[in-house]
Design an enzyme around this catalytic site. Structure first.
Site, PDB file in Angstrom:
ATOM      1  N   HIS A 207       0.834  -1.204   0.000  1.00 56.08           N
ATOM      2  CA  HIS A 207       0.000   0.000   0.000  1.00 56.08           C
ATOM      3  C   HIS A 207       0.863   1.245   0.000  1.00 56.08           C
ATOM      4  O   HIS A 207       0.461   2.289   0.497  1.00 56.08           O
ATOM      5  CB  HIS A 207      -0.912   0.027   1.227  1.00 56.08           C
ATOM      6  CG  HIS A 207      -1.634  -1.248   1.433  1.00 56.08           C
ATOM      7  ND1 HIS A 207      -1.152  -2.239   2.260  1.00 56.08           N
ATOM      8  CD2 HIS A 207      -2.774  -1.723   0.885  1.00 56.08           C
ATOM      9  CE1 HIS A 207      -1.995  -3.257   2.222  1.00 56.08           C
ATOM     10  NE2 HIS A 207      -2.973  -2.975   1.401  1.00 56.08           N
TER      11      HIS A 207
ATOM     12  N   SER B  42      22.330   1.081 -46.902  1.00 52.96           N
ATOM     13  CA  SER B  42      22.639   0.911 -48.325  1.00 52.96           C
ATOM     14  C   SER B  42      23.195  -0.483 -48.591  1.00 52.96           C
ATOM     15  O   SER B  42      22.876  -1.090 -49.614  1.00 52.96           O
ATOM     16  CB  SER B  42      23.620   1.995 -48.796  1.00 52.96           C
ATOM     17  OG  SER B  42      24.772   1.978 -47.980  1.00 52.96           O
TER      18      SER B  42
END
Lengths: 546, 546
Positions: free
Chosen positions: A221, A431
Site C-alpha cells: 500500500h 545501403s
C-alpha cells in the site's frame, strides 16, 4: 511528492468504473456483480455449482488483477473489493458471502491487515448467525518483519486462493478445503522489494528511496520498507531475497515460486529477475514457476515480490489444475533452456568457384570504375550527406576484386547470390542491406529462369518494396530504374547508360529527398546537387560502355 | 533526463538473460531457442507440425511479451528478437526461417520500420534463394501520421499474428495464410497516447511531456508523439482516440478492439479506460475485446494504445480460436455488466421484539453505569488516547436504552445478535467492529446451545482472533478475559467483577501497548494509567454487583 497525471476521471468513481470496465470486457467469463454500487462492490461467478464450497476473498482495491480478476471456475467464487487500499465494509463482505454460499458452506480468505480482519471477521460472524457454514483463512506470508507477531499478507495469498479453489471445484468438504488452504497459508513465505513507491491518484508519488538504495520488505500500500539497503543490481537483490526466503521456509524437496510484478517493473526486468532467481544458489529446488506476472500489484510500484511454497503432491496438483481465470498464470515447470542447433544452411554454404571470363572482365572493369570515382562521389556526398558514398563503394570494389577468383561465375543466379553476400559483409548501413536485397532477389529470379536483365529488375523491385523509396525520391533508384527498364526490354547498354545519366542529372533538380540523410536538408541545400548514389550508377554504366 | 534505477545487471546481457529467464519459466510450453547467443536470439516451438505453414515474427526487444511471448501452438512458430529497440540481424532472421520452415513455407510478419524492413527483407530474399517458400506481411497500423506513406507498425500486429497463426494451424496453404494476414494488416487501425515516455536502461527517462498535456500518436520506442494535446482526463482522451480510429477504419457491422498497455499504466487505469471506450459513442460497435493487457509494450511507458479491426466471420473465428500461448489474452465479448440483486438476508431482517424483564433491567443498569462513567473514562483516555472512550460508550448506552423495547430479549442468542447490530451501527472505528464481533460470535455460540457465560467467552475469543490482541496487550481484554473465564466456570458475578478490577489495575503497570493509539506512546507516558477500555469493563461489572 510530485503530482503525477493518471488515466482517471473523478477519483470517487474510479473503482466502480474500473470494475465495470473489467466486467464489460469479460463476456463469456460468466461474471456478474452485486447491484450495490458504490458501497457494495462484489464480483461473482454466475456459473457456481451451489453444491460446492464457495471461495470468497477480497480486500482493498489497487492490487488488480487481485482479487476480482481471479473470480472464475477453479479459483474464487466471489471477490469483495474495497475502495483504494481500504478494506471493504462488513455489509459488502456479508453480501458476497450470502450471495454465493450454498449448503456446502464458504471459505473466506483475506490478508492479515487490521481493517480486513475486522470487516471480514464481523461479516463472517454475522453470516454464521444467519446459519451459514463458514471457515476463515488469514494469509500472513510476508517474512520481512520477523519480530512482529502479525505478519502482513502479500502476493502469496494467490497460492491459498488457487489451492482452495481447486479443492472446492473437486467437491471437497468445507473442512478439507479450509484445511488445505490453511496449510498453504501456514507454510508459505514471501518478500518484496521496490525501487519506487506507488503513485496515489490525485496525490502523487513519494520520492523516499534515494539513488543507490532499494527498499526491502515493503508493504503493498505504498508503506515504507522494513529497511533501505544498498542497491547493486538485480542479481544481488534476488540473491538476498532468496537467502531470506529459503532461510524461513520449511525444508522441502521442491518448491513453487510465484514471481509477482508489483506494478511498473518491465517485462524485460521481470524475465531477467526470473533468470537470476532460477539460476541462483537455490534455483534447483524450484520446481514450479508462477509468472512472472502482475498478480497482486500495488498500483504502479516499481518492484516485485517472490513467494515460496513447499510442494506436496496435493499442492502441485492443485496449482497445476486448469482454471477458467484469465489473470491466473499458467503454472510452468522450471527447466534449463532447451537449445536447438543453428540450421546448417546458415553456415557459409559458399558455392564453389566457377569460371566465366567474360563476366570476370565486366566485374573487374566495374570495380575499376568505382575505384576511380571514389573522390568525386565523396565530394558530391559531402554536400548532401556524410561524404562517404565513394569510399563505401570503393571498399566494396576492392573486396569484390579480391574475392573474384572464389566466386561462382558460371551461373548468373549463383553469381548474384554471391555478390549479395559480399555486399552485406562489406558495406555497412542501410545501403549495404538494400543492395544485398537487390542481388539476393536477382539471384532468386535468375534461378527461376529470368534473364540477367529481368533478374536485376526484379531485384530492384524488391529493394523498393523493403526500402520504401520509389523513382522521384532522389536516390540511386532514379538512375537504376530507367536503365534496368531499358535493359529488360532488350535495349542495349548504351541506351541504358544514357537513361541512367538522364536520371542521375534529374536528381539535381529534386528539391526534396524522401529517405536517408538528405531528407533532413532543405530545398536550397539540395538544389543543383545530384544524388551521389544515382551519380554512381550513371558513372558505372557510362564507364562500362566506354 | 533523470537517471533511473532498474532491475538489471549488465546492459550487454540484458536481452539474452531475460530471454533465458522466459524460457526457464516456460517448462511445459514446448519452447526452445536457437544456439546462437548473443547475435542470434530466436525463440521457437519444439512441437511445430512440419507440414504446416510456419509463422515467424519479430523485431527489436523492449516490447515484451511481443514477440517471444507469443510463440506457441496457434500463434507464432518462432520469434526473432533484436537488441533493445533494434532490429534483429539478417542472419538471425534467416536462422529463424531456416530452423522452422518446412515444405509448406513460411509467413514472415514484421512492423513497418526501416531496420526491420531491411533485415527481414534481405533474410527473406536469402531464404528464397535457398529454396524456401516465403511470403511477407508488413504491418503499418498506426494512423497518427496521416500524411506519411510509411505508417508505423504498433500493437495491431497482434491481430495479424493471431489470424495468421490460426489459419496456419488449420492447415491452410501459405497463399491463404498470407492473404488473410495481409487483409487484417490492410484493414487494421491503431493509435496510442502517453503521459510519459519510457525509461531507457542506463540512460533514463526523458521528461518531455509538460503537466496538463498528453502525447497523441507516439511510437513504441520512446519517440515523441505526433502532437501534444491538452489532457483533461481519461474519458476525453479515449473519446478523441475513438473518433480518429472510427474515422479511419473501414465501416463494418462489428469490430474487435485491442486495448494495449504500453508499460506502466496500472490495471485500475486500464480497466477504467476499457470502461470509457466501451461506454463511449462508438462502444456499441465493438463486439470482441482483447485485453486490457500489456501485449506490445514500450518498456515502462505510461500510456496505452487502441487497435481496431473490422470483423468478418473468419476473423472472429480466428481471434477466438484457442491458443497455447500464455501471453495471448482470452478474447471476450463486449457485454453490459450483469447485475445480481443483493441477497435478501441483508435487508434488515430484524428479529421481532420479545420480553424478558430481568434482562431488560440488567441492560438498563449497564447503560446507566456507562453513562455515569463517561467523563471519568474520557479523562483517562485523554492521557493515553484520543479522549473519547467515555463518549463512545455513552453513545452506545443511549442508543441501546432507546431501542431496548424493540429488541428480542426472550432468547439470549437473538439478543446478542441484536446487540451486535446496535453496536456496529452506533460505534465507529475498530472498537465498534471488535465489540460487534464479540456479540455476533456470542449470539452464534448461544444459538448452538452455549450458556450466556460460555457464549460471551466464545465471543471474546473471536474478538481476539480478528483483533490480534491478547491478554497482556493493554486492552479491555485484560479485564474482560479473566472476568468471563470465571463466569464461564460457574463463578459468581462478584468474583468476576473482582477479577476485572485486578485486570484493569494491572494495565496501569503495562509499559507497552501492542495495538491502538496507545501503541505509539512511550513507557513513561503509559506508566500508572489504566487502559480506558479495561477500566470500563471493571466499572461496568462493579456497578452491576452494587
Amino acid at each position: 511528492m510530485k503530482m503525477h497525471r493518471q488515466f482517471i476521471n473523478r477519483k470517487e468513481h474510479l473503482i466502480c468504473d474500473a470494475l465495470d470496465g473489467f466486467l464489460r470486457s469479460s463476456g463469456g467469463a460468466n461474471l456478474a456483480r452485486l447491484d450495490g454500487y458504490p458501497s457494495i462492490k462484489v464480483i461473482l461467478r454466475t456459473d457456481q455449482d451451489p453444491a460446492l464450497v464457495a471461495i470468497v476473498a477480497g480486500g482493498g482495491s489497487g492490487h488488480e488483477p487481485a482479487h476480482a480478476g481471479l473470480v472464475g471456475a477453479g479459483i474464487l467464487t466471489a471477490a469483495v473489493c474495497g475502495e483504494l487500499f481500504a478494506s471493504p465494509s462488513v455489509d459488502a463482505v456479508l453480501a458476497a458471502i450470502m450471495a454465493v454460499t450454498g449448503n456446502a458452506g464458504c471459505l473466506l480468505i483475506f490478508k492479515n491487515y487490521m481493517g480486513d480482519r475486522l470487516n471480514f471477521g464481523l461479516a463472517a460472524e454475522r453470516a454464521r448467525a444467519l446459519g451459514v457454514k463458514i471457515e476463515i483463512v488469514i494469509v500472513k506470508d510476508d517474512i520481512s518483519l520477523p519480530a512482529i507477531s502479525q505478519a502482513r499478507g502479500i502476493a502469496g495469498v494467490l497460492f491459498v486462493e488457487k489451492i482452495a479453489g481447486h479443492f472446492a471445484a473437486e467437491g471437497a468438504s468445507l473442512r478439507t478445503v479450509a484445511k488445505m488452504a490453511q496449510k498453504a497459508a501456514d507454510e508459505l513465505v514471501s518478500i518484496g522489494v521496490a525501487l519506487s513507491s506507488c503513485t496515489l491518484p490525485g496525490i502523487g508519488r513519494e520520492d523516499r528511496i534515494p539513488v543507490g538504495k532499494i527498499e526491502l520488505g515493503l508493504g503493498i500500500h505504498g508503506e515504507p520498507g522494513v529497511e533501505q539497503i544498498d542497491y547493486s543490481g538485480a542479481r544481488q537483490t534476488v540473491d538476498l531475497m532468496a537467502k531470506r526466503l529459503f532461510g524461513a521456509v520449511r525444508p522441502a524437496r521442491a518448491y513453487a515460486l510465484l514471481i509477482n510484478n508489483l506494478g511498473s517493473t518491465t517485462p524485460l526486468e521481470m524475465n531477467l529477475l526470473t533468470h537470476d532467481v532460477l539460476t541462483g544458489k537455490h534455483g534447483a529446488k524450484i520446481k514450479l514457476v508462477l509468472g512472472p506476472a502482475a498478480l497482486v500489484t500495488s498500483l504502479d510500484m516499481h518492484g516485485f515480490s517472490l513467494s515460496l511454497l513447499p510442494l506436496t503432491g496435493q499442492f502441485e496438483n492443485a496449482l497445476r489444475s486448469p482454471s477458467a481465470v484469465t489473470a491466473w498464470p499458467l503454472v510452468r515447470t522450471h527447466l534449463k533452456p532447451n537449445l536447438i542447433r543453428l540450421p546448417v544452411a546458415l553456415k557459409s554454404k559458399a558455392l564453389p568457384a566457377s569460371k566465366n571470363q567474360a563476366l570476370a572482365d565486366i566485374v573487374l572493369r566495374a570495380c575499376k570504375i568505382l575505384l576511380e570515382a571514389e573522390a568525386r562521389l565523396n565530394a558530391l556526398d559531402a554536400k548532401v550527406g556524410d561524404g562517404d558514398t565513394g569510399s563505401t563503394l570503393a571498399l566494396l570494389a576492392r573486396h569484390l576484386k579480391a574475392v573474384l577468383p572464389t566466386l561462382p561465375l558460371a551461373r548468373e543466379a549463383h553469381f548474384f547470390a554471391a555478390v549479395s553476400s559480399v555486399i552485406s559483409r562489406t558495406m555497412g548501413g542501410s545501403s549495404g542491406v538494400l543492395l544485398g536485397i537487390l542481388f539476393a532477389a536477382a539471384g532468386h529470379a535468375a534461378a527461376a529462369g529470368a534473364t540477367w536483365q529481368k533478374a536485376l529488375l526484379a531485384g530492384l523491385e524488391m529493394m523498393m518494396t523493403y526500402g520504401g523509396a520509389a523513382p522521384g525520391d532522389r536516390t540511386l533508384i532514379d538512375a537504376l530504374a530507367p536503365a534496368l527498364l531499358i535493359l529488360s526490354k532488350k535495349g542495349d547498354l548504351p541506351s541504358a547508360a544514357c537513361a541512367a545519366r538522364a536520371g542521375a542529372d534529374a536528381t539535381a533538380k529534386m528539391t526534396r529527398a524522401k529517405v536517408g540523410r538528405a531528407s533532413y536538408l532543405s530545398a536550397a541545400n539540395l538544389q543543383g546537387i545530384a544524388d551521389p548514389g544515382a551519380e554512381a550508377v550513371a558513372l558505372l554504366l557510362e564507364g562500362l560502355i566506354r
